[in-house]
Design an enzyme around this catalytic site. Structure first.
Site, mmCIF file in Angstrom:
data_model
loop_
_atom_site.group_PDB
_atom_site.id
_atom_site.type_symbol
_atom_site.label_atom_id
_atom_site.label_comp_id
_atom_site.label_asym_id
_atom_site.label_seq_id
_atom_site.Cartn_x
_atom_site.Cartn_y
_atom_site.Cartn_z
ATOM 1 N N CYS A 3 0.853 -1.184 0.000
ATOM 2 C CA CYS A 3 0.000 0.000 0.000
ATOM 3 C C CYS A 3 0.891 1.238 0.000
ATOM 4 C CB CYS A 3 -0.903 -0.019 1.230
ATOM 5 S SG CYS A 3 -1.832 1.496 1.500
ATOM 6 N N CYS A 9 -0.879 5.990 7.276
ATOM 7 C CA CYS A 9 -2.137 5.510 7.862
ATOM 8 C C CYS A 9 -1.911 4.836 9.213
ATOM 9 C CB CYS A 9 -2.790 4.540 6.882
ATOM 10 S SG CYS A 9 -4.058 3.507 7.570
ATOM 11 N N CYS A 12 -2.129 -0.641 9.007
ATOM 12 C CA CYS A 12 -1.521 -1.937 8.692
ATOM 13 C C CYS A 12 -0.088 -1.937 9.217
ATOM 14 C CB CYS A 12 -1.534 -2.192 7.185
ATOM 15 S SG CYS A 12 -3.176 -2.415 6.512
ATOM 16 N N CYS A 86 -8.064 0.502 -0.581
ATOM 17 C CA CYS A 86 -7.388 -0.130 0.549
ATOM 18 C C CYS A 86 -7.306 -1.625 0.293
ATOM 19 C CB CYS A 86 -8.171 0.155 1.837
ATOM 20 S SG CYS A 86 -7.569 -0.739 3.296
ATOM 21 N N GLU A 259 -26.711 -9.727 26.860
ATOM 22 C CA GLU A 259 -26.128 -8.557 26.191
ATOM 23 C C GLU A 259 -26.755 -7.299 26.792
ATOM 24 O OE1 GLU A 259 -24.320 -5.850 24.188
ATOM 25 O OE2 GLU A 259 -23.781 -7.921 23.683
ATOM 26 N N ASP A 306 -16.861 -13.622 24.725
ATOM 27 C CA ASP A 306 -16.133 -12.955 23.636
ATOM 28 C C ASP A 306 -16.127 -11.459 23.945
ATOM 29 O OD1 ASP A 306 -14.946 -12.135 21.321
ATOM 30 O OD2 ASP A 306 -16.455 -12.955 19.965
ATOM 31 N N CYS A 333 -9.867 -11.049 21.124
ATOM 32 C CA CYS A 333 -9.157 -10.362 20.044
ATOM 33 C C CYS A 333 -7.899 -9.676 20.570
ATOM 34 C CB CYS A 333 -10.073 -9.351 19.352
ATOM 35 S SG CYS A 333 -10.792 -8.122 20.461
#
Length: 379
Positions: A3, A9, A12, A86, A259, A306, A333
Site C-alpha cells: 500500500c 495511515c 496496517c 485499501c 447482552e 467474547d 481479540c
C-alpha cells in the site's frame, strides 16, 4: 503487493512483512501472552489475506487547497489520510466510496469542517454481506435536512444495484460514531448475511465480525472444542446479535444469551426467529450482574465469552466462577488481556486445555485466539 500510504495511515502495522512472517510474528505474540498456560497451536491463516473487511468507514474532508479528500483517521495523530483504495477493504465498498465522492461534487454537498463545526456529511459506513451480497450504505450527517436526497439516492443505486439499504444517521458525533437518530432513505434498515449456515440481520450499529471467512472457521472450532452433546445448558455472555449462541444452539439443550445493548438484543431475537431457533433465551442485562444472580439458583455446563479488546473485568470473571461451568470457551481479540484474564480463571480452579490462534486481521498486529478451559478435576 504494498500500500502506498500504509506508513502514514498506521492501520496496517505489518505491511512491511510478507504473510508468512506476519503469521510467525503473531504466533510468537500469542506464545508470550498465553504459552505459560499450555501449548499454543499453529495459527490458522487466511487463504487470501486481502480485501477481507466487510465493514468500511470513510471520512470526507476538504484539504487546505479546498480539494475533496476521502480517507481514514491516522491512528497516531487523528488526522485524515487520503485513501483511494485499501488492500483490506471490500473492493465493492471501495468502488461505492469513489462514486459517493463524485456525487458529493455533483450535488455540491458540504462535508464536515472540524475547525468551525460546519458542513453536512461527516463520514460514510458501508456494510457488505459476504454470502448474501447485500450492501448497506450509511450516511453520517450533522443535520437531518438533505435537499439533494432523492437524486443522490437514485444515482447511487443506479451505479450500484447491489445496494439494498441506504440509511442516514443524524448527530453531531465525533470520529466514526453513528448518530442515535436514523432514517431509512432506501430499502431496509438492515442487511442480511449467512454465517455457519444461519441467517443474520445486521443493522447500522450492530456488532458483526469484520472478517466473515475467518469468523466461520473461528466459531466452528470454538464449538468443536466445547464438545457439546446436546444435553448442555450454555451461556453466551457478550452475545451481541446472537451469532455464536445461535450457532451453538443446535448442539445444546438450551442457550442463555446475555447482552447489555438493547438494540443488539432486539436483533438477536429477530435472528433466532428468522432461523426458527427456539432453545435460546435472550436477556438485556449487564453480564456480570446477570451471572451472579443466575448462579444463585441455576447451573450451566458451558460459558462462551467474547469480550471487547480490553478484556473482561474482575467482577465478570468472578461471576463466571460462581456459575461454576464444566467448560469455559474464551474467545479474545487481544492475547495480552486474555492472558491476564486466564490467570483469574486458572486461580479459580480451571485448567487451560486448548489455545488456538486465528489470523482475523492480516497485515495488522491484531490476533484472535480461542482458549478452552475446564475444571481441574475433570479429565
Amino acid at each position: 503487493m504494498k500500500c502506498s500510504v500504509y506508513k502514514k495511515c498506521n492501520g496496517c502495522q505489518l505491511m512491511n512483512m510478507d504473510y508468512t512472517e506476519q503469521l510467525r510474528f503473531k504466533e510468537i505474540k500469542c506464545v508470550r501472552s498465553l504459552g505459560k498456560y499450555g501449548r499454543v497451536e499453529k495459527i490458522v491463516p487466511m487463504e487470501n489475506p486481502y480485501h477481507y473487511r466487510n465493514k468500511v468507514q470513510t471520512v470526507f474532508r476538504k484539504d487546505r487547497r479546498g480539494n475533496l479528500i476521502s480517507g481514514i483517521y491516522q491512528s497516531s495523530t487523528g488526522g485524515i489520510v487520503g485513501v483511494n483504495s485499501c488492500l483490506l477493504e471490500n473492493e465493492k465498498a471501495s468502488a461505492i466510496v469513489a462514486d459517493i465522492k463524485k456525487l458529493i461534487k455533483k450535488y455540491r454537498i458540504f462535508v464536515y469542517n472540524p475547525a468551525n463545526e460546519t458542513g453536512f456529511l461527516h463520514h460514510v459506513l458501508i456494510r457488505s454481506g459476504f454470502k448474501s451480497g447485500e450492501i448497506m450504505v450509511v450516511l453520517a450527517t450533522r443535520e437531518e435536512k438533505f435537499d439533494q436526497r432523492n437524486n443522490f439516492v437514485k444515482d447511487l443505486v443506479e451505479l450500484h444495484p447491489q445496494i439494498t439499504s441506504i440509511v442516514q444517521t443524524i448527530g453531531k458525533s465525533e470520529k466514526l460514531i453513528l448518530g442515535k437518530h436514523q432514517k431509512v432513505l432506501f430499502g431496509k434498515p438492515y442487511i442480511e448475511d449467512i454465517l455457519c449456515g444461519l441467517r443474520f440481520k445486521i443493522s447500522a450499529n450492530s456488532f458483526y465480525q469484520i472478517n466473515p471467512v475467518q469468523t466461520e472457521k473461528l466459531y466452528t472450532k470454538a464449538i468443536e472444542l466445547a464438545d457439546l452433546k446436546g444435553k448442555e445448558t450454555v451461556i453466551d455472555a457478550y452475545c451481541g446479535i446472537g451469532t455464536i449462541g445461535l450457532i451453538a444452539s443446535k448442539n445444546a439443550k438450551k442457550v442463555i444469551a446475555v447482552e447489555n445493548n438493547k438494540d443488539a438484543v432486539k436483533n438477536a431475537k429477530e435472528n433466532a426467529q428468522i432461523n426458527g431457533i427456539k432453545n435460546v433465551e435472550f436477556y438485556c442485562a449487564d453480564a456480570s450482574d446477570f451471572l451472579k444472580s443466575y448462579s444463585e439458583e441455576n447451573k450451566a455446563d458451558v460459558v462462551f465469552l467474547d469480550p471487547p479488546r480490553m478484556g473482561s473485568t474482575p467482577k465478570f470473571l468472578h461471576s463466571v466462577l460462581k456459575v461454576n461451568p464444566k467448560k469455559i470457551v474464551y474467545i479474545s481479540c487481544n492475547p495480552e488481556t486474555q492472558g491476564r484474564d486466564l490467570y483469574t480463571l486458572v486461580k479459580g480452579g480451571y485448567k487451560v486445555k486448548n489455545i488456538c490462534p486465528f489470523d482475523m486481521f492480516p497485515f495488522t498486529n491484531h490476533c484472535e485466539c480461542i482458549a478452552i478451559l475446564s475444571k481441574e478435576n475433570i479429565k
